[in-house]
Design an enzyme around this catalytic site. Sequence first.
Site, PDB file in Angstrom:
ATOM      1  N   TYR A 149       0.832  -1.218   0.000  1.00 58.96           N
ATOM      2  CA  TYR A 149       0.000   0.000   0.000  1.00 58.96           C
ATOM      3  C   TYR A 149       0.864   1.264   0.000  1.00 58.96           C
ATOM      4  O   TYR A 149       0.343   2.369  -0.170  1.00 58.96           O
ATOM      5  CB  TYR A 149      -0.953   0.033   1.200  1.00 58.96           C
ATOM      6  CG  TYR A 149      -1.890  -1.145   1.322  1.00 58.96           C
ATOM      7  CD1 TYR A 149      -2.099  -2.009   0.254  1.00 58.96           C
ATOM      8  CD2 TYR A 149      -2.570  -1.411   2.505  1.00 58.96           C
ATOM      9  CE1 TYR A 149      -2.938  -3.103   0.371  1.00 58.96           C
ATOM     10  CE2 TYR A 149      -3.422  -2.497   2.626  1.00 58.96           C
ATOM     11  CZ  TYR A 149      -3.591  -3.337   1.554  1.00 58.96           C
ATOM     12  OH  TYR A 149      -4.436  -4.421   1.681  1.00 58.96           O
ATOM     13  N   ILE A 202     -12.483  -5.065   7.861  1.00 59.11           N
ATOM     14  CA  ILE A 202     -11.574  -3.903   7.818  1.00 59.11           C
ATOM     15  C   ILE A 202     -11.975  -2.936   6.700  1.00 59.11           C
ATOM     16  O   ILE A 202     -11.240  -2.766   5.729  1.00 59.11           O
ATOM     17  CB  ILE A 202     -10.110  -4.369   7.666  1.00 59.11           C
ATOM     18  CG1 ILE A 202      -9.962  -5.413   6.531  1.00 59.11           C
ATOM     19  CG2 ILE A 202      -9.577  -4.945   8.976  1.00 59.11           C
ATOM     20  CD1 ILE A 202      -8.495  -5.730   6.193  1.00 59.11           C
TER      21      ILE A 202
HETATM   22  N1  LIG Z   1      -5.402  -8.770   1.493  1.00 58.80           N
HETATM   23  C1  LIG Z   1      -5.737  -8.217   0.347  1.00 58.80           C
HETATM   24  O1  LIG Z   1      -5.316  -8.646  -0.737  1.00 58.80           O
HETATM   25  C2  LIG Z   1      -6.660  -7.035   0.347  1.00 58.80           C
HETATM   26  C3  LIG Z   1      -7.292  -6.649  -0.829  1.00 58.80           C
HETATM   27  C4  LIG Z   1      -8.103  -5.534  -0.799  1.00 58.80           C
HETATM   28  C5  LIG Z   1      -8.300  -4.855   0.393  1.00 58.80           C
HETATM   29  N2  LIG Z   1      -7.641  -5.247   1.540  1.00 58.80           N
HETATM   30  C6  LIG Z   1      -7.816  -4.529   2.822  1.00 58.80           C
HETATM   31  O2  LIG Z   1      -9.205  -4.354   3.046  1.00 58.80           O
HETATM   32  C7  LIG Z   1      -9.480  -2.961   3.183  1.00 58.80           C
HETATM   33  C8  LIG Z   1     -10.838  -2.640   2.628  1.00 58.80           C
HETATM   34  O3  LIG Z   1     -10.922  -2.983   1.259  1.00 58.80           O
HETATM   35  P1  LIG Z   1     -11.087  -1.890   0.101  1.00 58.80           P
HETATM   36  O4  LIG Z   1     -10.529  -0.631   0.593  1.00 58.80           O
HETATM   37  O5  LIG Z   1     -10.533  -2.467  -1.135  1.00 58.80           O
HETATM   38  O6  LIG Z   1     -12.666  -1.828  -0.121  1.00 58.80           O
HETATM   39  P2  LIG Z   1     -13.957  -1.555   0.818  1.00 58.80           P
HETATM   40  O7  LIG Z   1     -13.571  -1.263   2.228  1.00 58.80           O
HETATM   41  O8  LIG Z   1     -14.917  -2.655   0.530  1.00 58.80           O
HETATM   42  O9  LIG Z   1     -14.564  -0.272   0.149  1.00 58.80           O
HETATM   43  C9  LIG Z   1     -13.890   0.955   0.124  1.00 58.80           C
HETATM   44  C10 LIG Z   1     -14.643   1.851  -0.845  1.00 58.80           C
HETATM   45  O10 LIG Z   1     -15.975   2.060  -0.360  1.00 58.80           O
HETATM   46  C11 LIG Z   1     -16.174   3.452  -0.110  1.00 58.80           C
HETATM   47  N3  LIG Z   1     -16.856   3.557   1.196  1.00 58.80           N
HETATM   48  C12 LIG Z   1     -16.314   3.442   2.427  1.00 58.80           C
HETATM   49  N4  LIG Z   1     -17.243   3.608   3.387  1.00 58.80           N
HETATM   50  C13 LIG Z   1     -18.412   3.836   2.740  1.00 58.80           C
HETATM   51  C14 LIG Z   1     -19.720   4.090   3.179  1.00 58.80           C
HETATM   52  N5  LIG Z   1     -20.026   4.148   4.477  1.00 58.80           N
HETATM   53  N6  LIG Z   1     -20.689   4.281   2.244  1.00 58.80           N
HETATM   54  C15 LIG Z   1     -20.396   4.227   0.930  1.00 58.80           C
HETATM   55  N7  LIG Z   1     -19.154   3.989   0.441  1.00 58.80           N
HETATM   56  C16 LIG Z   1     -18.167   3.796   1.344  1.00 58.80           C
HETATM   57  C17 LIG Z   1     -14.805   4.078  -0.066  1.00 58.80           C
HETATM   58  O11 LIG Z   1     -14.816   5.378  -0.609  1.00 58.80           O
HETATM   59  P3  LIG Z   1     -14.262   6.643   0.251  1.00 58.80           P
HETATM   60  O12 LIG Z   1     -12.862   6.321   0.657  1.00 58.80           O
HETATM   61  O13 LIG Z   1     -14.396   7.784  -0.715  1.00 58.80           O
HETATM   62  O14 LIG Z   1     -15.205   6.754   1.430  1.00 58.80           O
HETATM   63  C18 LIG Z   1     -13.982   3.176  -1.009  1.00 58.80           C
HETATM   64  O15 LIG Z   1     -14.161   3.577  -2.352  1.00 58.80           O
HETATM   65  C19 LIG Z   1      -8.341  -2.290   2.403  1.00 58.80           C
HETATM   66  O16 LIG Z   1      -8.221  -0.919   2.721  1.00 58.80           O
HETATM   67  C20 LIG Z   1      -7.181  -3.138   2.839  1.00 58.80           C
HETATM   68  O17 LIG Z   1      -6.777  -2.774   4.144  1.00 58.80           O
HETATM   69  C21 LIG Z   1      -6.842  -6.334   1.518  1.00 58.80           C
END
Ligand SMILES: NC(=O)c1ccc[n+]([C@@H]2O[C@H](COP(=O)([O-])OP(=O)(O)OC[C@H]3O[C@@H](n4cnc5c(N)ncnc54)[C@H](OP(=O)(O)O)[C@@H]3O)[C@@H](O)[C@H]2O)c1
Length: 275
Positions: free
Chosen positions: A47, A225
């Site tokens: 990241y 998360i």
């Molecule tokens: N191990 C892996 O390979 C892997 C892969 C992917 C992710 N991850 C981890 O999982 C975490 C979460 O996954 P992610 O960031 O990919 O996706 P996510 O948490 O499913 O979604 C994040 C997206 O949703 C939006 N969002 C957040 N809160 C919201 C709400 N209350 N209402 C509407 N939209 C909302 C955010 O936009 P805004 O920021 O504009 O609010 C962002 O575009 C990552 O940050 C990372 O730490 C791990």
Amino acid sequence: MIHTEINGVSLPVLGFGTYHLRGPEGVRAIRHALDIGYRYVDTAARYENEEEVGQAIAESGLDRDRLFLATKLRYTDLEPASIEQKVQEGLKRLRVDHVDLLMPHWPSPEIPVAPIMEAFAKVRDKGYARHIGVSNFPTRHMREAIAAFDGPLFANQVEYHPFLRQSAVLEQLRAHGILLTAAVPLARGAIDAEPVLHELAAAHGKTTAQITLRWLIQQPGVTAIPKSGQAERIRQNFEIFDFALSDDEMARIDALQGDRRLVDTHWAPEWDAVS
Ligand SMILES: NC(=O)c1ccc[n+]([C@@H]2O[C@H](COP(=O)([O-])OP(=O)(O)OC[C@H]3O[C@@H](n4cnc5c(N)ncnc54)[C@H](OP(=O)(O)O)[C@@H]3O)[C@@H](O)[C@H]2O)c1
């Protein structure tokens, strides 16, 4: 139910995802999450924000012991002989002497699971990580990891949300007392197009994101998360401890699940079939 327990370790069921949170804005968002009360932060070398995470933690003034900090090594940095050095570099960026959870971000397409897990056990024994987990491990890789690792594995961080069923992974993890950390828990915002989630949101006076996160953390052995860079959403995603979904409501969301996987890459392993 703000905490869960695994192998005698208590940790928050809800963490703060930090993918894409970089620079001063990233620091501000992570700081905000800590100020609100998130006590579990998930990052990764990939990241390219471990420095921002370290800065936010330092600025927050929080006692290190009150924070559950998780990071991951890049799948290209899993050569067993250099794992310790890669971990030390991450700790330096994070400005801490240990993390609570350390994981390989993906299985290596080239190096077998066993020597990698043996090297991770050594890193734990040296005190650089309290617990070792894995990420993006299908059941086949997980079986090998469990067999090779000295001690209990802590978690498998995998994509999990209302549109992706993870029955095989969950069943295996529960049988071994290992947590499932739900990455991409909001399906990157796609949940907001789902009428069933809107219906449940209206019934509880909550948002579709809050319903989704509640559904995740109400499942035994599951933590989530979510990531947001927006102050209001960071708060909203944390306000899920003042209501509960009924068994029927949980089942309605279960029934949405299919094979909609959002994170796939050319280095990904062969996933478990969705059944
Ligand atoms: N191990 C892996 O390979 C892997 C892969 C992917 C992710 N991850 C981890 O999982 C975490 C979460 O996954 P992610 O960031 O990919 O996706 P996510 O948490 O499913 O979604 C994040 C997206 O949703 C939006 N969002 C957040 N809160 C919201 C709400 N209350 N209402 C509407 N939209 C909302 C955010 O936009 P805004 O920021 O504009 O609010 C962002 O575009 C990552 O940050 C990372 O730490 C791990």
